[in-house]
Design a protein around this motif. Structure first.
Motif, PDB file in Angstrom:
ATOM      1  N   VAL B  91      68.323  72.028  73.780  1.00 37.77           N
ATOM      2  CA  VAL B  91      68.776  72.584  72.684  1.00 37.77           C
ATOM      3  C   VAL B  91      67.810  73.920  72.361  1.00 37.77           C
ATOM      4  N   GLY B  92      68.458  75.015  72.251  1.00 43.34           N
ATOM      5  CA  GLY B  92      67.619  76.083  72.110  1.00 43.34           C
ATOM      6  C   GLY B  92      68.442  77.606  71.753  1.00 43.34           C
ATOM      7  N   TYR B  93      67.810  78.562  72.067  1.00 42.83           N
ATOM      8  CA  TYR B  93      68.442  79.846  71.928  1.00 42.83           C
ATOM      9  C   TYR B  93      68.610  80.608  73.009  1.00 42.83           C
ATOM     10  N   ALA B  94      69.451  81.380  73.185  1.00 45.25           N
ATOM     11  CA  ALA B  94      69.692  82.217  74.422  1.00 45.25           C
ATOM     12  C   ALA B  94      68.861  83.418  74.343  1.00 45.25           C
ATOM     13  N   SER B  95      68.397  83.891  75.270  1.00 48.99           N
ATOM     14  CA  SER B  95      67.856  85.359  75.391  1.00 48.99           C
ATOM     15  C   SER B  95      68.657  86.355  75.016  1.00 48.99           C
ATOM     16  N   THR B  96      68.280  87.353  74.244  1.00 50.05           N
ATOM     17  CA  THR B  96      68.914  88.497  74.325  1.00 50.05           C
ATOM     18  C   THR B  96      68.867  89.489  75.269  1.00 50.05           C
ATOM     19  N   ALA B  97      67.485  89.342  75.869  1.00 52.18           N
ATOM     20  CA  ALA B  97      67.435  90.413  76.983  1.00 52.18           C
ATOM     21  C   ALA B  97      67.583  89.771  78.262  1.00 52.18           C
ATOM     22  N   ALA B  98      67.166  88.823  78.667  1.00 54.69           N
ATOM     23  CA  ALA B  98      67.526  88.021  80.185  1.00 54.69           C
ATOM     24  C   ALA B  98      68.902  87.197  80.005  1.00 54.69           C
ATOM     25  N   PRO B  99      69.778  87.538  80.722  1.00 53.67           N
ATOM     26  CA  PRO B  99      71.162  87.037  80.687  1.00 53.67           C
ATOM     27  C   PRO B  99      70.900  85.513  81.336  1.00 53.67           C
ATOM     28  N   GLY B 100      71.371  84.379  80.771  1.00 55.65           N
ATOM     29  CA  GLY B 100      71.220  83.154  81.449  1.00 55.65           C
ATOM     30  C   GLY B 100      69.880  82.677  81.150  1.00 55.65           C
ATOM     31  N   GLU B 101      69.054  82.892  80.483  1.00 53.51           N
ATOM     32  CA  GLU B 101      67.936  82.539  80.028  1.00 53.51           C
ATOM     33  C   GLU B 101      67.802  81.813  78.470  1.00 53.51           C
ATOM     34  N   MET B 102      67.403  80.798  78.378  1.00 54.10           N
ATOM     35  CA  MET B 102      67.379  80.234  77.028  1.00 54.10           C
ATOM     36  C   MET B 102      65.922  79.654  76.730  1.00 54.10           C
ATOM     37  N   ARG B 103      65.552  79.544  75.482  1.00 56.08           N
ATOM     38  CA  ARG B 103      64.273  78.944  74.948  1.00 56.08           C
ATOM     39  C   ARG B 103      64.611  77.764  74.422  1.00 56.08           C
ATOM     40  N   ALA B 104      64.146  76.847  75.012  1.00 59.62           N
ATOM     41  CA  ALA B 104      64.451  75.381  74.537  1.00 59.62           C
ATOM     42  C   ALA B 104      63.567  74.939  73.113  1.00 59.62           C
ATOM     43  N   GLU B 105      64.394  74.536  72.061  1.00 64.38           N
ATOM     44  CA  GLU B 105      63.421  74.058  70.972  1.00 64.38           C
ATOM     45  C   GLU B 105      63.161  72.551  71.011  1.00 64.38           C
ATOM     46  N   ARG B 106      64.134  72.117  71.824  1.00 62.83           N
ATOM     47  CA  ARG B 106      63.879  70.671  72.172  1.00 62.83           C
ATOM     48  C   ARG B 106      64.712  70.226  73.416  1.00 62.83           C
ATOM     49  N   ILE B 107      64.209  69.155  74.133  1.00 65.39           N
ATOM     50  CA  ILE B 107      64.999  68.631  75.190  1.00 65.39           C
ATOM     51  C   ILE B 107      64.846  66.933  75.038  1.00 65.39           C
ATOM     52  N   THR B 108      66.112  66.586  75.577  1.00 63.56           N
ATOM     53  CA  THR B 108      66.281  65.115  75.546  1.00 63.56           C
ATOM     54  C   THR B 108      66.271  64.535  76.976  1.00 63.56           C
ATOM     55  N   VAL B 109      65.645  63.724  77.324  1.00 56.91           N
ATOM     56  CA  VAL B 109      65.834  63.144  78.724  1.00 56.91           C
ATOM     57  C   VAL B 109      65.833  61.547  78.472  1.00 56.91           C
ATOM     58  N   GLU B 110      66.869  60.798  79.047  1.00 55.54           N
ATOM     59  CA  GLU B 110      66.751  59.507  79.184  1.00 55.54           C
ATOM     60  C   GLU B 110      66.374  58.908  77.743  1.00 55.54           C
ATOM     61  N   GLY B 111      67.403  59.292  76.639  1.00 54.60           N
ATOM     62  CA  GLY B 111      67.107  58.928  75.367  1.00 54.60           C
ATOM     63  C   GLY B 111      65.727  59.397  74.613  1.00 54.60           C
ATOM     64  N   LYS B 112      64.850  60.138  75.170  1.00 54.98           N
ATOM     65  CA  LYS B 112      63.690  60.674  74.439  1.00 54.98           C
ATOM     66  C   LYS B 112      63.637  61.988  74.335  1.00 54.98           C
ATOM     67  N   THR B 113      63.575  62.403  73.081  1.00 56.08           N
ATOM     68  CA  THR B 113      63.467  63.807  72.744  1.00 56.08           C
ATOM     69  C   THR B 113      61.973  64.285  72.362  1.00 56.08           C
ATOM     70  N   VAL B 114      61.832  65.464  72.992  1.00 60.78           N
ATOM     71  CA  VAL B 114      60.592  66.045  72.710  1.00 60.78           C
ATOM     72  C   VAL B 114      60.712  67.546  72.342  1.00 60.78           C
ATOM     73  N   GLU B 115      59.938  67.765  71.291  1.00 66.69           N
ATOM     74  CA  GLU B 115      59.904  69.259  70.617  1.00 66.69           C
ATOM     75  C   GLU B 115      58.965  70.041  71.465  1.00 66.69           C
ATOM     76  N   MET B 116      59.773  71.309  71.660  1.00 66.28           N
ATOM     77  CA  MET B 116      59.070  72.420  72.581  1.00 66.28           C
ATOM     78  C   MET B 116      58.279  73.226  71.697  1.00 66.28           C
ATOM     79  N   ARG B 117      58.294  73.449  70.334  1.00 61.75           N
ATOM     80  CA  ARG B 117      57.733  74.177  69.715  1.00 61.75           C
ATOM     81  C   ARG B 117      56.432  73.662  68.644  1.00 61.75           C
TER      82      ARG B 117
END
Lengths: 158, 117
Positions: B91-117
């Motif tokens: 879950v994050g925000y898309a770059s307005t400069a580089a198409p196809g790039e996003m900055r993740a606010e958090r990621i969830t893998v195998e039920g575990k969520t980790v905040e990136m900020r």
């Protein structure tokens, strides 16, 4: 990796750059040392240039300029070494970053200006007034180093 | 005269940027629109200044910028957490400069969520 980047940049990015990127501590350590080096360098340069611009004129210029020159030289060495490591990590990208290129141009100008100032100082008596050319060089030095600092931080935002 | 010089020097010094770590500007991401990308991790680079994964969702491949590796490790997301083949929800925000790039606010893998900020 930028497609079609010069071979030397790709080699740097894949060699030293990979080491810097893949280590947990190398990049942040270089980043922190680069910023601390900037604080020391800018401080030393500001003291040196302020004296040459006329501040603290009662103190003979060598008493202020000589020690600060040594501090600045050590800080510059730290900045060049850590800056090279940070550059290596993203060499092919940074070589296309317009602000990075501006920063390198300003750095070349600042180093050339420092060389001119050192040359002008060689013939100056310890109790002599600072001649206009040296004052101009000191003012330019202050402006260039602050612009380099600003450009350095701006690289990440373009 | 002396005071004016001091003021000038102080003003110039204030122009110098504050010493901050961090690499990308917030401004170049569209923070008004949250993007959620879910799919298997195709590329995983556990590197500084930011870890990066690539994920294809609905036919579009995203380069997802994560956190510096020391922060990832500190928050329980070492290299193995984002290994290739694992399914991730970013879950994050898309770059307005580089198409196809996003900055993740958090990621969830195998039920575990980790905040990136």
């Amino acid at each position: 990796m930028v497609e079609g980047a010069p071979q030397v940049l790709i080699a740097l990015e894949q060699g030293l750059g990979a080491v810097v990127r893949q280590s947990v501590w190398a990049y942040p350590t270089a980043n922190i040392a680069h910023v601390v080096g900037l604080a020391v360098l800018a401080g030393a340069v500001a003291v040196m240039d302020a004296r040459l611009l006329g501040l603290g004129g009662a103190t003979p210029w060598p008493s202020v300029v000589r020690p600060t020159q040594r501090v600045a030289a050590v800080a510059l060495a730290v900045m060049l070494a850590t800056g090279f490591a940070l550059f290596a990590a993203e060499a092919s990208h940074l070589a296309q970053n317009p602000v990075f290129l501006v920063k390198m141009g300003l750095l070349a100008a600042a180093l050339a200006n420092a060389g001119v100032a050192a040359w002008l100082l060689r013939g100056l008596a310890p109790d002599a007034a600072v001649p206009p050319a040296l004052r101009a060089s000191a003012g330019l030095s202050l402006a260039l180093w602050l612009a380099i600092a600003a450009a350095g931080r701006t690289i990440a935002y373009v | 005269m002396l005071d004016r010089r001091l003021v000038l020097i102080a003003c110039l010094a204030a122009l110098a940027p504050s010493a901050v770590l961090g690499h990308h500007g917030w401004g170049s991401y569209d923070a008004a629109k949250t993007v959620t990308v879910e799919g298997p991790i195709e590329v995983s680079q556990f590197e500084n200044p930011h870890a990066l994964i690539k994920v294809t969702a609905q036919g579009k491949t995203w380069s997802i910028v994560l956190a510096p590796t020391s922060r990832m490790i500190a928050r329980g997301a070492p290299a193995a957490f984002i290994a290739v083949g694992k399914t991730v929800t970013a879950v994050g925000y898309a770059s307005t400069a580089a198409p196809g790039e996003m900055r993740a606010e958090r990621i969830t893998v195998e039920g575990k969520t980790v905040e990136m900020r």
